[in-house]
Design an enzyme around this catalytic site. Structure first.
Site, PDB file in Angstrom:
ATOM      1  N   HIS A 190      39.316  42.627 -10.612  1.00 31.17           N
ATOM      2  CA  HIS A 190      38.261  43.170  -9.759  1.00 31.17           C
ATOM      3  C   HIS A 190      37.877  42.167  -8.675  1.00 31.17           C
ATOM      4  O   HIS A 190      37.795  42.513  -7.486  1.00 31.17           O
ATOM      5  CB  HIS A 190      37.039  43.524 -10.618  1.00 31.17           C
ATOM      6  CG  HIS A 190      35.793  43.764  -9.824  1.00 31.17           C
ATOM      7  ND1 HIS A 190      35.406  45.025  -9.401  1.00 31.17           N
ATOM      8  CD2 HIS A 190      34.844  42.905  -9.362  1.00 31.17           C
ATOM      9  CE1 HIS A 190      34.284  44.928  -8.722  1.00 31.17           C
ATOM     10  NE2 HIS A 190      33.911  43.652  -8.691  1.00 31.17           N
ATOM     11  N   GLU A 191      37.649  40.910  -9.067  1.00 30.35           N
ATOM     12  CA  GLU A 191      37.234  39.897  -8.105  1.00 30.35           C
ATOM     13  C   GLU A 191      38.311  39.654  -7.054  1.00 30.35           C
ATOM     14  O   GLU A 191      38.016  39.507  -5.862  1.00 30.35           O
ATOM     15  CB  GLU A 191      36.897  38.583  -8.827  1.00 30.35           C
ATOM     16  CG  GLU A 191      35.699  38.657  -9.743  1.00 30.35           C
ATOM     17  CD  GLU A 191      34.424  39.034  -9.003  1.00 30.35           C
ATOM     18  OE1 GLU A 191      34.284  38.657  -7.819  1.00 30.35           O
ATOM     19  OE2 GLU A 191      33.577  39.716  -9.593  1.00 30.35           O
ATOM     20  N   HIS A 229      38.407  42.129  -4.262  1.00 27.94           N
ATOM     21  CA  HIS A 229      37.554  41.820  -3.108  1.00 27.94           C
ATOM     22  C   HIS A 229      38.321  40.995  -2.080  1.00 27.94           C
ATOM     23  O   HIS A 229      38.228  41.235  -0.869  1.00 27.94           O
ATOM     24  CB  HIS A 229      36.309  41.045  -3.561  1.00 27.94           C
ATOM     25  CG  HIS A 229      35.288  41.884  -4.269  1.00 27.94           C
ATOM     26  ND1 HIS A 229      34.718  42.987  -3.705  1.00 27.94           N
ATOM     27  CD2 HIS A 229      34.715  41.758  -5.505  1.00 27.94           C
ATOM     28  CE1 HIS A 229      33.846  43.520  -4.543  1.00 27.94           C
ATOM     29  NE2 HIS A 229      33.829  42.796  -5.649  1.00 27.94           N
ATOM     30  N   GLU A 252      32.209  47.319  -4.231  1.00 28.19           N
ATOM     31  CA  GLU A 252      32.369  47.210  -5.680  1.00 28.19           C
ATOM     32  C   GLU A 252      33.226  48.350  -6.230  1.00 28.19           C
ATOM     33  O   GLU A 252      34.094  48.138  -7.087  1.00 28.19           O
ATOM     34  CB  GLU A 252      30.991  47.204  -6.363  1.00 28.19           C
ATOM     35  CG  GLU A 252      30.166  45.966  -6.097  1.00 28.19           C
ATOM     36  CD  GLU A 252      30.869  44.697  -6.520  1.00 28.19           C
ATOM     37  OE1 GLU A 252      31.485  44.691  -7.617  1.00 28.19           O
ATOM     38  OE2 GLU A 252      30.831  43.718  -5.756  1.00 28.19           O
TER      39      GLU A 252
END
Length: 489
Positions: free
Chosen positions: A351-352, A355, A431
């Protein structure tokens, strides 16, 4: 200036102007542009505060009325966990509203009682050095900032103490000792308020003074350079002052993370674990760094905070990879949760890194820098206007730092509120996009498990008022994220 000619006859001296404005302030009969500016700024601050209070009361009501676990989380959260997180969230909400009241009253009294002019005058009396107009102003500014931070630290100390050693302690989230708390506070004060401020602020004032008609642009450019410089040196020279960082040991977890970064061509430079458990039980993971030197940081609380039992693993296994496969261990006859598994941690990083891969970091930087340029442009247009300074009690002088505070904090406040709301919405969209990125890496199920565990570890309450969430939550709610991850594409 045109504003001055409108306010006062051209034949009046500067001292006469100051006397007239001062008399109007002391008598309470405000008139003209200064009073309009003052009351508009103060009034807007109260409008924002009352709106935030309204939203907070809605959220408090939603939390108090939430007696049942949401259907989508009934298989993941026990009734006991739900109630504990609700009690913790209620305590934080009430405390937040209390601090909000105090902060708003403090701001109002400072403005009404001419707190800034008084502190500026005291700062001038405390610094006897004279180095010409610019040098004297810079020295006085440094004293002013130091006194401001000391006063603010004294005022906020009881609230910080209560939050840490009463609320966080009551709910098992605080891990700090009293000594560590004060040590941490002193470090922050020294590094950010003494070292950085005493270097950056004088240079910024100097740039504005020599910048002429383009001072706003040079000030913006200077801030960009400072941001890039601090971002570059932060991990090596600033972060270690506050926390202990250790490399993730060789083993399954490190191998999995490196495989992920290689697959995404993420320029991993260092992979650390930070001892966040010295402060609290909250868990998180993040990355930072400029250009091709990125650092990934995992909080040690991701792996659990329970004390490891002597016979939980073979010595050789512990030495090789003390963090792998630790969903649960035996402590006596009781099984206790010890945070996320390796697969779940990798899912969080998916997920990070989403970004990063989707360019969210640079998009945020671009938006922030553009906003900063606009705000400095407003400052450049207004900071020579004596009416603005007079509105806040500065009748005979125009200190640069005061101009920055008045214009960027008060005059530009409406634009800041709009930008803040827009950035909150953008962050929520980012997100969802990062979750979708992790989903495409086949990490959806592991990420869902990690989100639930992190919510439990942080004692996050899953029920929120929709309007409060819209304005205050930079992340979608747990239910929203789980629902999006569960959708079939």
């Amino acid at each position: 200036m045109e504003d001055d000619r409108f306010l006062f006859p051209e034949t009046e001296s500067q001292s006469q102007k100051a006397h007239v404005v001062s008399k109007s302030y002391s008598s309470g009969s405000f008139y003209g542009a200064p009073s309009t500016i003052f009351w508009a700024c103060l009034g807007f601050s109260w409008v924002v505060y009352l709106w935030d209070l309204y939203l907070s009361l809605r959220e408090l009501k939603a939390q108090r009325n939430a007696k049942k676990i949401p259907v989508s989380l009934q298989q993941s959260i026990t009734k006991e966990e739900f109630e504990k997180s609700r009690e913790y969230t209620l305590d934080k909400s009430v405390f937040g509203m209390l601090t909000g009241v105090v902060n708003q009253i403090e701001t109002t009294l400072i403005l009404l009682l001419n707190g800034m002019p008084w502190l500026w005058k005291v700062s001038g009396e405390l610094q006897p050095l004279r180095f010409g107009p610019l040098g004297t102003e810079i020295c006085q500014t440094l004293v002013f900032l130091t006194l401001s931070q000391i006063l603010e630290t004294i005022i906020s100390l009881p609230f910080s103490y209560y939050k840490t050693f009463v609320i966080e302690e009551r709910h098992g989230m605080n891990k700090q000792t009293l000594g560590y708390f004060f040590k941490d506070m002193i470090k922050k004060f020294f590094v950010f308020n003494v070292v950085i401020s005493n270097i950056v602020v004088p240079l910024l004032i100097y740039v504005i003074h020599i910048g002429g008609d383009y001072a706003f642009f040079y000030a913006w450019l200077f801030c960009v350079v400072v941001f890039l410089f601090i971002s570059t040196i932060y991990q090596d020279y600033i972060a270690p002052i506050f926390d202990t960082y250790k490399p993730v040991p060789e083993g399954e977890l490190r191998t999995s993370i490196e495989a992920l970064t290689n697959k995404l061509r993420f320029p991993l430079h260092r992979l650390y674990i930070v001892e966040g458990s010295k402060r609290s039980a909250h868990a998180n993971a993040y990355f930072f760094g400029m250009f091709n030197k990125k650092t990934i940081v995992l909080f040690d609380t991701l792996f659990g905070t329970e004390e490891k039992p002597v016979q939980s693993a073979k010595p050789s296994e512990t030495a090789t990879d003390p963090l792998s496969n630790r969903d649960s261990e035996i402590k006596g006859d009781k099984e206790v949760a010890l945070g996320c598994s390796n697969q779940e941690i990798v899912a969080v990083l998916s997920h990070e890194l989403g970004h990063w891969s989707l360019g969210h970091f640079w998009k945020n930087i671009l938006i922030s820098m553009t906003s900063l340029l606009v705000s400095f442009s407003v400052f450049g247009f207004l900071y020579r206007n004596q009416a603005i300074f007079s509105a806040f009690g500065f009748y005979n002088e125009q200190p640069t730092i005061i101009g920055l505070v008045i214009i960027l904090q008060y005059i530009y406040a409406p634009a800041n509120e709009i930008l803040s709301f827009a950035m909150t919405q953008l962050s929520r969209m980012f997100e969802f996009q990062a979750d979708s990125f992790a989903k495409k890496l086949n990490a959806a199920e592991a990420l869902k498990g990690a989100l639930i565990k992190l919510n439990q570890t942080n004692k996050g309450f899953p029920v929120h008022d929709w309007l409060y969430s819209m304005f205050n939550h930079s992340h979608p709610t747990l239910e929203q994220r789980l629902a999006a991850l569960g959708k079939t594409e």
